[in-house]
Motif scaffolding. Sequence first.
Motif, PDB file in Angstrom:
ATOM      1  N   ARG A   1       0.852  -1.194   0.000  1.00 44.35           N
ATOM      2  CA  ARG A   1       0.000   0.000   0.000  1.00 44.35           C
ATOM      3  C   ARG A   1       0.882   1.236   0.000  1.00 44.35           C
ATOM      4  O   ARG A   1       1.716   1.414   0.891  1.00 44.35           O
TER       5      ARG A   1
ATOM      6  N   PHE B   1      -8.626   2.655   1.210  1.00 46.28           N
ATOM      7  CA  PHE B   1      -7.196   2.376   1.357  1.00 46.28           C
ATOM      8  C   PHE B   1      -6.967   1.413   2.520  1.00 46.28           C
ATOM      9  O   PHE B   1      -6.223   0.438   2.408  1.00 46.28           O
TER      10      PHE B   1
ATOM     11  N   GLY C   1      -8.051  -2.124   1.640  1.00 43.71           N
ATOM     12  CA  GLY C   1      -7.345  -2.818   0.588  1.00 43.71           C
ATOM     13  C   GLY C   1      -7.947  -2.686  -0.794  1.00 43.71           C
ATOM     14  O   GLY C   1      -7.413  -3.244  -1.758  1.00 43.71           O
TER      15      GLY C   1
ATOM     16  N   HIS D   1      -4.718   0.364  -3.482  1.00 44.02           N
ATOM     17  CA  HIS D   1      -3.376   0.092  -2.977  1.00 44.02           C
ATOM     18  C   HIS D   1      -2.439   1.278  -3.184  1.00 44.02           C
ATOM     19  O   HIS D   1      -1.333   1.304  -2.642  1.00 44.02           O
ATOM     20  N   CYS D   2      -2.882   2.275  -3.947  1.00 47.29           N
ATOM     21  CA  CYS D   2      -2.056   3.451  -4.200  1.00 47.29           C
ATOM     22  C   CYS D   2      -2.928   4.697  -4.119  1.00 47.29           C
ATOM     23  O   CYS D   2      -3.968   4.768  -4.770  1.00 47.29           O
TER      24      CYS D   2
END
Length: 519
Positions: A424, A463, A466, A469-470
Amino acid sequence: MWDRPLVVQSDRTLLLEVAHPLAEQARTGIAQFAELLKSPDYIHTYQMSSLSLWNACALGWTSERVAATLQAVSRYAIPAVIEQFIEQEMGKYGKLVMKRSGKSGLVLEGDGKALAELRYLPGLMDLVARSANGSYTASRELRGEIKRLLVRQGFPVLDMIGYDQTPLLLPQEQTNQAIRYALRPEVQLRDYQEEAVQSILSLVSRPDDLSGVILLPCGSGKTLVGLAIMGGLNTKTLIITPNLVALRQWKREAAARLNLPSDLFGEYSSTVKEIKPVTFTTYQMLCYQKNDRFSHFERLNREEWGLLLYDEVQLLPAPMFRLCAAVQGIRRVGLTATLVREDGAETDVFSLIGPKRFEVPWRMIEQTGYLAKVRTIEISVSMEPEDRLRYLTSSNRMKYRVAAENRRKLNLVRELVQQHVNERILIIGNYLNQLKEISRELGAPLLTGQTPDSSRDELYDQFRGGEIHCLVVSRVANVAVDLPDAQVAIQVSGQFGSRQEEAQRLGRILRPNQNGRES
């Protein structure tokens, strides 16, 4: 003396040899009266200042004790100029005392020589009136401004105004009983958290000195420490946070950790105007001005607060937030990861809130496993020829921005994201055009100050869960954002080398990861 770990220099810096067997003993002592500046692997650098010595005075240290502590661990003789500095600065603490006068006034009393010197301080006589006995009187609403002016001129003030009454229990409406609350039985504090809490609760029996600041690294549980202090004091509390996201994080944590009914928690924000025994608001709400009135400040200041809790208290000296220090309360506690400010206004926190009561470096907590081990890597990126020419012909300040927005950074960011595709990632920057381009190229969500609060909460939740992830974030994510699963932070631009910003951004990845990997 060669077997001692510390070198005391005449510029007031202290150099500690980390690998020395007596390093931990030396660190424990000097941390009470000096600030940690740098902590590379071999030599840690501390700095003694007027402020750090005044903080030590507030903890009960004397100049003799400071000098003896240095002598016990110093490899060489203490420079005479350092001994003189310690005695001079610590001798100032307690010479000026601020007390109540009547219903809404204050009086500044103390050492006759110090009082006489105040007549010549620029701006002070515009705020106070001199009495026949040499003391000074003023309106209590000028309390913070007077202390701030004095401390900047080298006159620390012992403030006893708010501490002559101690209502501990919350009044229960419509009954003759009082509400009692504390942390839920299943909530356990870590050792350093308990020490931080006790650094405030131990002051209850000292009616002259009930406020102060706690410094803990990001991710080490400042919110839980604040809640434990609230529970220990068991009093009507106003919690002041940096933004709405932080407000609601505090509110969720309070509901989960305190054994207090949910209807006793109030939110005072742009969308909700509740005042309850435990009320959460923001710096922006308190300082909001319309038609020359600070109506929200006036409303909240009418309440009798037993505790004012300032989250990210390093924000308080900013001109736009300083009004928040004028809210009346019996106790004031500030929480922060760093008091460092590039404008040098750290002394304002001392004067507006109180002295530092507790601090623990993040390296020490990292060793216990409560914070993630962090590796930092700096990568130099070359420029396109035209960008380099623009850089060379720009002013010094503009050069910084040209370098920060270097177009070649985009390809490097893309490569780094690919290398960490299963982790992450936070991509952090200052300049919106740069962040928008990175967001488009990577197909990653962008979060800025323009993002609505509801959308921010949704992105943060995705975030954490999950689904994302960015995440590309601006300065809005520097403070008071709980992202415990962030493993990689890619900083593409910053705020002109701000040390405070670097500490806050590092804090985004200090929370330990579930898989135990380094951040």
